[in-house]
Design an enzyme around this catalytic site. Structure first.
Site, PDB file in Angstrom:
ATOM      1  N   CYS B  35       0.835  -1.210   0.000  1.00 26.24           N
ATOM      2  CA  CYS B  35       0.000   0.000   0.000  1.00 26.24           C
ATOM      3  C   CYS B  35       0.873   1.265   0.000  1.00 26.24           C
ATOM      4  O   CYS B  35       1.667   1.479   0.913  1.00 26.24           O
ATOM      5  CB  CYS B  35      -0.902  -0.009   1.239  1.00 26.24           C
ATOM      6  SG  CYS B  35      -1.757   1.549   1.499  1.00 26.24           S
ATOM      7  N   LYS B  62      -9.878  -9.325   7.061  1.00 29.13           N
ATOM      8  CA  LYS B  62      -9.337  -8.560   8.190  1.00 29.13           C
ATOM      9  C   LYS B  62      -9.561  -9.270   9.526  1.00 29.13           C
ATOM     10  O   LYS B  62     -10.670  -9.734   9.798  1.00 29.13           O
ATOM     11  CB  LYS B  62     -10.012  -7.182   8.252  1.00 29.13           C
ATOM     12  CG  LYS B  62      -9.652  -6.298   7.087  1.00 29.13           C
ATOM     13  CD  LYS B  62     -10.398  -4.955   7.143  1.00 29.13           C
ATOM     14  CE  LYS B  62     -10.070  -4.135   5.902  1.00 29.13           C
ATOM     15  NZ  LYS B  62     -10.920  -2.951   5.738  1.00 29.13           N
ATOM     16  N   VAL B  75      -6.068   0.922   6.776  1.00 20.69           N
ATOM     17  CA  VAL B  75      -4.628   0.953   6.967  1.00 20.69           C
ATOM     18  C   VAL B  75      -4.087   2.064   6.064  1.00 20.69           C
ATOM     19  O   VAL B  75      -4.703   2.349   5.040  1.00 20.69           O
ATOM     20  CB  VAL B  75      -3.929  -0.385   6.605  1.00 20.69           C
ATOM     21  CG1 VAL B  75      -4.425  -1.510   7.469  1.00 20.69           C
ATOM     22  CG2 VAL B  75      -4.026  -0.712   5.147  1.00 20.69           C
ATOM     23  N   GLU B  91      -5.271   7.905   8.633  1.00 19.99           N
ATOM     24  CA  GLU B  91      -4.969   8.901   7.585  1.00 19.99           C
ATOM     25  C   GLU B  91      -3.454   9.106   7.511  1.00 19.99           C
ATOM     26  O   GLU B  91      -2.852   9.755   8.373  1.00 19.99           O
ATOM     27  CB  GLU B  91      -5.658  10.260   7.821  1.00 19.99           C
ATOM     28  CG  GLU B  91      -7.162  10.219   7.951  1.00 19.99           C
ATOM     29  CD  GLU B  91      -7.849   9.714   6.688  1.00 19.99           C
ATOM     30  OE1 GLU B  91      -7.271   9.830   5.598  1.00 19.99           O
ATOM     31  OE2 GLU B  91      -8.964   9.172   6.826  1.00 19.99           O
ATOM     32  N   SER B  92      -2.846   8.599   6.423  1.00 21.65           N
ATOM     33  CA  SER B  92      -1.382   8.592   6.313  1.00 21.65           C
ATOM     34  C   SER B  92      -0.757   9.973   6.547  1.00 21.65           C
ATOM     35  O   SER B  92       0.218  10.107   7.292  1.00 21.65           O
ATOM     36  CB  SER B  92      -0.952   8.046   4.949  1.00 21.65           C
ATOM     37  OG  SER B  92      -1.409   8.869   3.891  1.00 21.65           O
TER      38      SER B  92
END
Lengths: 248, 248
Positions: B35, B62, B75, B91-92
């Site tokens: 990802c 999951k 994720v 939230e990256s």
């Protein structure tokens, strides 16, 4: 704040915002009076008492200089008039973060990095809620909007404070406010369908009343009837941006 | 970093991440190895040398505890293991901002509020570019992606530095890197159609080579062939999350 005329394509040089900008202003906020995202920036400018100048834009016929300054033509945009360039900032939330860092008096974000990111996550997640608001306002289902608000009811109850910011308003209060102010608009639009439930939202109901007495909220508050009239003119393809201008 | 097995529904209690988390870790990063958004968080953790523990998740099945911790099941998610709760952040980009504030050594964001917000606006605007990347990778047009990169070529040229962050990497370098690393994947996927133009992107071409030598980038770097194989298994409806696990 003023309710100035929205500038359109036929803007003459005499009305160019640089000429109108008062010497005391730190920044110029390009905006549209009925835009909830622009309202976010005004709430922060007013809460922090930052001197600024508003430039209202007719979004249907954007003046050409707007695209020179801000190629995406977005509002709100904040021009930092005292910096060389001058630089133009976009994205309501990023503008508010900038203002809170650049003007540290009356901070709106929590100082603690963990509390700060938790507020930011709740603001980010409100994106879904405001999407549900727009759909409800457009005749769609109401429940997805109420269901989005459940998170904020629980959070306010968990915090046990008058505002999300604590004993006074903070960033989360102001970032979600524009759509909460529009509950009255939704009531007007939906008539008998409107089913806001005070028992479902006891904390938010009290919070709504407290927020309406906040000076920054009061400075930009707009009656639901006026908002509805603007939306009516827009739905006819002729948005009347200057509804609040006395000689319009 | 390790390339651990991705945990699925059948996870036994012995493999629960809390039990595996080493005492030295400040946080646990729940992620998926392929990802690009999770990669952003790893780049920042590695660049700042923050001790952490990775928990890889099989997104197709999951594990149930994931939803207990993180109801949206997203994720990357960062668990702050030393705080009561412990809190889970999502939230990256927000996770990266938190890490930069909580661990002030080797800062990645500019200190100056104006430079900081200008980087944030460029990160925000990259959302359109990465959307164009995904469409190009899926067989769509390449030009919208190149056209999105034009902004970053111009910006790097304007800054006149080795990295967007200056003489060393900064937040903008790391936030856009995952999709730039995948240029090789795009080349593999598109074959003769691939038309990256070094004359159009002279600064970005040099930057790509510099970035590949950055320790944080090297720690998470993945060969295009491996990425392509993962996407192939996913397109067949059976994503092999454990491609990089030696005994998989």
């Amino acid at each position: 704040m003023s309710n100035g005329r929205h500038l359109a394509k036929d803007l003459s040089w005499q009305a160019h915002p640089r000429r109108m900008c008062p010497r005391t202003a730190s920044c110029g906020c390009t905006q549209m009076r009925f835009c909830p995202f622009a309202q976010r920036v005004h709430l922060v400018l007013d809460a922090k008492q930052i001197p600024y100048h508003s430039i209202y834009i007719n979004l249907t016929e954007k003046p050409e200089w707007l695209l020179d300054k801000n190629p995406q033509g977005k509002v709100p945009a904040l021009e930092i008039v005292r910096e060389p360039g001058p630089p133009v900032l976009t994205e309501s939330l990023l503008i508010c973060e900038y203002l809170d860092e650049q003007y540290p008096l009356r901070p709106l974000y929590p100082r603690d990095p963990l509390k700060k990111v938790q507020d930011k996550i709740l603001i980010e997640r409100f994106g879904t809620v405001l999407g549900a608001f727009f759909r409800a306002s457009d005749g769609g289902e109401l429940e997805p909007f109420w269901s989005g608000l459940d998170t904020y009811e629980r959070e306010l109850s968990r915090r046990g404070t008058d505002f999300f910011g604590g004993e006074q308003t903070g960033i989360l209060d102001y970032m979600i406010w524009p759509w909460c102010e529009r509950l009255e608009l939704l009531k007007l639009q939906r008539g008998e369908d409107y089913n806001y439930d005070e028992e479902r939202f006891p904390q938010l109901t009290l919070w709504l009343e407290r927020m309406k007495r906040d000076p920054a909220v009061m400075a930009f508050y707009m009656e639901a009837e006026v908002q509805a009239e603007f939306l009516r003119t827009r739905s006819l393809g002729q948005p009347n941006y200057n509804l609040l201008v006395k000689d319009a």
